[in-house]
Design a protein around this motif. Structure first.
Motif: not given
Length: 264
Positions: A203-215, A239-255
């Motif tokens: 929501k703050a405008g950052f790239d959620p896919k980078q959460s995977i790279e962080l872990w 497990t964290r990467i799997k759960d985050l990936t699923a959340k990213i796929q279901s999350m709406p795009a923020f403007s």
């Protein structure tokens, strides 16, 4: 009043007043007010600033403050405090934390693993989510319930009681008695903060896919030495990467426009 009567009265109060739900709908037991928790966070953070070296590099502080500001702008006004305070501590610890009362601490060692603003936002979103979800209150309440033989209504969190209950309260806040040691939240709390924090940083405008790279970076930094998930209070990196990936796929795009915080 006998001790068992006190315990029964305390449990009755708990049953009537302390039930709550987390941001993901999980049942919680919260015995303490937001003012109580703000007081604890303020006192703990004040002591940390006295005892742990504070980073004085202007560029590093501006970078961390920029990312934190982008995250906290997405949060409604909180009860008990008006502004979020951000401090960078000089430490090789790869970690950060947020305390009730709007206190955010970042260890400089984290910036070697969270290598860009999106990854730092992942961590800060996660830590702030612990506060938003009342995880410290929940842990302290669980500790208090375990000691229900004490008269719960007598345990007010003020300056005099703070020293008496220091070890329990520091643990509940996620801090070790020896400052700089971050104690883990429970696995369900960690997973909840992952999901809530991911949405917050997106929501703050950052790239959620980078959460995977962080872990992935966290996994490399740990040298593969993380204990098996069943023996740890944290979810495994996989497990964290799997759960985050699923959340990213279901999350709406923020403007929200992407922040431009640069780098440390």
């Amino acid at each position: 009043m006998r001790s068992w009567t006190k315990a029964c009265c305390a449990l009755a109060v708990i049953g009537l007043t302390a039930c709550s739900a987390s941001p993901t709908g999980r049942n919680q037991l919260l015995l303490f007010s937001s003012q109580d928790m703000t007081s604890l966070g303020d006192q703990s953070f004040s002591q940390m600033k006295q005892e742990v070296p504070i980073n004085q590099d202007a560029k590093t502080n501006a970078y961390v403050q920029c990312v934190a500001n982008a995250i906290t702008r997405q949060i409604p006004k909180q009860s008990g405090f008006d502004n979020w305070e951000v401090v960078v501590f000089n430490s090789d610890e790869v970690n950060a934390f947020a305390l009730p009362g709007g206190k955010i601490g970042v260890y400089s060692g984290l910036l070697k693993v969270a290598v860009n603003e999106d990854q730092l936002a992942t961590v800060l979103g996660h830590e702030v989510s612990h506060v938003l979800a009342n995880h410290s209150n929940e842990r302290l309440s669980q500790t208090q319930l375990a000691n229900v033989g004490m008269q719960i209504t007598d345990v007010a969190i003020g300056s005099t009681q703070y020293a008496q209950y220091k070890e329990a309260t520091m643990a509940a806040l996620g801090l070790g008695v020896q400052y700089g040691v971050i104690l883990p939240y429970g696995r369900s709390q960690e997973s909840e903060a992952d999901i809530v924090g991911l949405e917050l940083m997106a929501k703050a405008g950052f790239d959620p896919k980078q959460s995977i790279e962080l872990w992935k970076n966290m996994d490399k930094a740990s040298g593969g030495g993380q204990p098996p998930e069943l023996l740890s209070t944290h979810p495994s990196h996989n497990t964290r990467i799997k759960d985050l990936t699923a959340k990213i796929q279901s999350m709406p795009a923020f403007s929200t426009p992407r922040p431009n915080c640069g780098s440390a």
